[in-house]
Each structure stands twice: as C-alpha cells, then as structure tokens.
Design an enzyme around this catalytic site. Structure first.
Site, mmCIF file in Angstrom:
data_model
loop_
_atom_site.group_PDB
_atom_site.id
_atom_site.type_symbol
_atom_site.label_atom_id
_atom_site.label_comp_id
_atom_site.label_asym_id
_atom_site.label_seq_id
_atom_site.Cartn_x
_atom_site.Cartn_y
_atom_site.Cartn_z
ATOM 1 C CE1 TYR A 160 -2.548 8.534 1.961
ATOM 2 C CE2 TYR A 160 -2.633 10.611 0.770
ATOM 3 C CZ TYR A 160 -2.048 9.799 1.716
ATOM 4 O OH TYR A 160 -0.963 10.248 2.405
ATOM 5 C CE LYS A 230 4.494 -3.473 8.089
ATOM 6 N NZ LYS A 230 5.790 -3.870 8.622
ATOM 7 C CG ASP A 284 8.667 -2.479 8.238
ATOM 8 O OD1 ASP A 284 8.584 -2.973 7.101
ATOM 9 O OD2 ASP A 284 8.435 -3.125 9.268
ATOM 10 C CG ASP A 308 1.938 11.526 1.418
ATOM 11 O OD1 ASP A 308 2.770 12.361 1.029
ATOM 12 O OD2 ASP A 308 0.850 11.847 1.915
#
Ligand code: NAD
Length: 421
Positions: A160, A230, A284, A308
């Site tokens: 971002y 992740k 995930d 987000d």
C-alpha cells in the site's frame, strides 16, 4: 485557538484536545473535525454526528464539530485538483481526534487513495478494526456471537506504500533492468509490458504496530495476539514481520507475555494466569480458522493488505459492512473511520446502514476516555436493532423487521440514548 483556516470554520465555542508526556487531555467540550465523505458519506456522516452528539449530551458533555473536506466535497470547494486540502490534514493534526466517512478511490488511473494518504500524513499507523456481534443482527454463520476479535492492521507500509511503476514507462523498465541485471533475478519477469510494485516491511513499522496490539491485549484482558502473515512465501517481508513480532513479545515484556512455543516447551501448553499468548498463523489458513475456530482468536496483528482482506471477511461474519467499525491510531492521535467504502450506487438515497460509522464514532469516544458515552452508543444501537428497527441491509435478512432510512435509524438510536441515559 488557531484561526488560519481559509475555507473551513473553526467552531467559536469548544476547546482543543491536547497530548503531553504520552497522555491525552480531553476537555468536556472538544472540537472534533469530521469529513462526511463521498457517496453514502453524506448520509452516514450526519447520522453518526447526531448519535454521537446525543451520547455526549446525555453524559454531560458537548461535541463541537468542525466540518472539513476531502474527495468530491474538497474538489467542489477548493478546485478540481484538490482532493485532500492541506488544511484538512492540519485540522486533524491540530485537534488530534476526529472522524471521517468513506472516500472514493478511482481504480487504476487517477489520484491515489486519499484514505491511505491521510493515514500516512497523520502517521496513524494502526488501523484497528473490532469485530463483535450485536444481538439481533443477522449473520451468514451459525454462531456469530463467537466472533469477538480485534484486528490491528499496519497502516503505513506494505504494497500500500505506493512505491510502484506503471507498465510502459521508462521508470518501470529501469526497475526491471535493475532487478534483472544488478540483483540477478533474471528469468522471473515475463517479457513484454510489466507493472512493478515494492513491498516495504520495516522493523520500526512492524514493531510499533505489534507493540500496540500486545498492549491492547494486556489492557483489555485478552488471551492472545496472533501474528498473521504469509511468511512461507514472502520470507523477507512477511516472515520477518512474524520474527520481529516474536522479538517484541520475548524482549519487551515480562512474564505477562509468552510465546506459543515457550508455552509448549516449558509449561505443557498451560498459560500463566492473566498472560497474553503470542502465536502466529499463515494468512490463508487464518481465513479458514476465523470461520471454523472463531472463538480461539482474540487480537490479531498483521500487515496492511492481509489486514484489509481479513477484517472485511470478519465483518461479513457479524452482519456485513454496514456494521463493521474502524479507527486509525497514531501516538496521541485518532481518526475514526468505518471499514466500508463510499458505496456509490446508494449515494444520496438515505438508505444504507450508518451503524459502521456510528460504532467507529464509539471507538473515538472510548479513545477520548468517554466510556459511559461509548457504552450508551453501543447499547442504544443494539436496542434499536433488537426492536427490529433496521436499514435495508438487515431488514432483508430478518423476519418482521421494519425498514428504516439512514436518518430514521439514527433518530431511533438517539431516542434510545435518551431512554437509556
Ligand atoms: P463499498 O464498501 O463502498 O461497498 C460495497 C457494498 O457493500 C455496497 O454495494 C453495499 O452493498 C455494501 N455496503 C457498504 N457500505 C454499506 C452500508 N453502510 N450499509 C449497507 N451496505 C453497505 O466497497 P466498494 O464498492 O468496493 O468501493 C466503493 C468505493 O469506496 C471505492 O472507490 C473504494 O476505493 C472506496 N473505499 C473507501 C474506503 C474508505 O474510505 N476507507 C474503504 C473501502 C473502499
């Protein structure tokens, strides 16, 4: 009081919130800046304003709103190129605590996200999104009351950060050349046009966010802080975030914070009383776990993009975007903001649910230390929904509910504040 604002008015009455030596001083008549926002912002903004004002009054205080502008309303006032006026940023800096509605971001071309710009300008580095179930709110899951989580999302870096280059430009070709020839990553990027973005994850940014999440867990008697990442794929950014998180947990706190590994190695999985356990989950997997093991999660600390996605998914479990509140926190600074966007198709229809913006305002009242007013807001919203008085998004999922407009729902909440006070 500073009065060098050109297009906006500082309220004649009211005082300034101040911040000294790490503590916030809140008067009983603070000046609070507000941006209604784009799209449905012009409906949910005034609705939240009315409710928050009523809660302040019912607890012997007074909010003095200072209306400031961004997005469409700023372009109308300041000129076509001014999306985020300097004096809007300055108002939040000066008055320290405020609220904003959603702002539209064009996809692809056009200006960059004003929400991201404002968070960066104010250095409100923690985007905090609580997800808890209100009685009476319909949900797509069987036991929505099991969800009581609060997500701390890093707000200033990750993909971002806006370090990216457009396909077809000289800049992107220079970056490609650098990556391939100097950094040795040849044979990775396909031939032909490419867009490239950079994902910075710093020790400073990660640790201050994670500290804030752990402090919150300690202060609010929460059991765990889960670092969501992740890191199996992005080893030098997301795995590093996790490692820095464990470093904070191990080095900066005493026995009241314990990592999950130590818990098993030294205590057979049995946490010390009142301790916060710091663990981690791969993003995930975490998206499954919030559905299948909802009640095992408490406080989450994660990077910008994961946060987000995850908080929207959590929001869906407790009734959808019309309900989900949020706030951006810096040091001695807070800007409340609902999770949802400007929902342009409902613009000007007095239709959408103002609860997300109202409950974001509730977070603002809590930050100001007005816990009685904050509780009143929550109780009044819950009471109104339990009476079956709801906006369209909830009405279509409930039997025997009455569909109210945004403004009517806010009026009912105000009535309930007056009754409950
Ligand atoms: P959105 O959140 O605006 O709307 C998606 C859908 O969610 C809506 O069509 C509606 O069905 C539902 N919804 C949203 N708010 C609701 C409410 N208060 N009550 C009932 N239902 C509600 O998401 P989007 O359509 O992807 O984005 C629209 C614009 O908002 C984009 O420009 C996007 O960049 C921007 N956006 C801004 C923010 C922010 O200001 N913080 C956050 C997200 C998106």
């Amino acid at each position: 009081m500073s009065s060098d604002y050109e297009q906006v008015e500082v309220p004649a009455a009211g005082s300034k919130i101040s911040y000294e030596d790490g503590s916030l001083e809140v008067p009983d008549d603070p000046i609070l800046p507000i941006i209604y926002g784009d799209g449905v912002g012009s409906d949910v903004g005034p609705a939240a304003q009315a409710v928050l004002e009523a809660a302040a009054e019912a607890t012997g205080r007074e909010i003095n709103w200072m209306r400031v502008y961004a997005g469409e309303s700023a372009r109308e006032r300041y000129g076509e190129d001014v999306h985020l006026p300097e004096e809007t940023v300055r108002a939040y800096e000066e008055f320290r605590v405020g609220i904003k509605g959603p702002l539209t971001t064009p996809v692809g071309s056009g200006f960059r996200s004003l929400n991201v710009a404002l968070r960066k300008e104010l250095d409100t580095y923690a985007n905090v999104r609580p997800t808890y179930h209100l009685e009476g709110v319909p949900s797509p899951v069987k036991a929505p009351e099991e969800m009581d989580m609060i997500t701390f999302r890093e707000n200033t870096e990750d993909v971002y950060a806006g370090i990216e280059w457009e396909a077809g430009t000289d800049e992107v070709e220079r970056v490609r050349e650098f990556v391939e020839e100097e950094m040795g990553a040849d044979d990775v990027i396909h031939d032909g046009p490419v867009g490239i973005g950079i994902k910075p994850i710093t020790e400073f940014g990660s640790k201050r966010l994670i500290r804030r999440a752990i402090d919150y867990a300690l202060e609010h008697d929460r059991d765990s802080v889960t670092l969501v990442h992740k890191g199996n794929i992005m080893k030098f950014t997301e795995a590093q975030f996790r490692d820095w998180g464990y470093e904070v947990a191990e080095e900066e706190y005493g026995e009241e914070v314990i990592t999950e590994d130590t818990l098993w190695e030294e205590r057979d999985g049995e946490p010390p009383e009142d301790a916060v356990v710091v663990n981690d989950r791969i993003a995930d997997n975490m998206l499954q776990q919030i559905l299948t093991r909802t009640d095992e999660y408490d406080v989450v600390a994660t990077m910008n993009l994961n946060g987000d996605y995850m908080s929207d998914a959590c929001g869906a479990q407790i009734g959808g975007l019309g309900i989900a509140p949020g706030g951006n926190f810096g040091d001695g600074m807070m800007l409340a903001e609902p999770v949802h966007g400007s929902a342009p198709k409902y613009e000007g229809q007095d239709k959408v649910n103002p609860t997300a913006m109202i409950l974001s305002g509730r977070m603002m009242l809590e930050y100001m230390g007005w816990y009685d007013a904050a509780d009143l807001v929550r109780d009044a919203v819950e009471e109104t929904i339990s009476e079956g008085l709801v906006t369209y998004d909830l009405e279509r999922q409930l039997e025997d509910a009455e569909k109210l407009a945004t403004s009517e729902f806010a009026e009912e909440v105000v009535n309930n504040i007056e009754k409950l006070a």
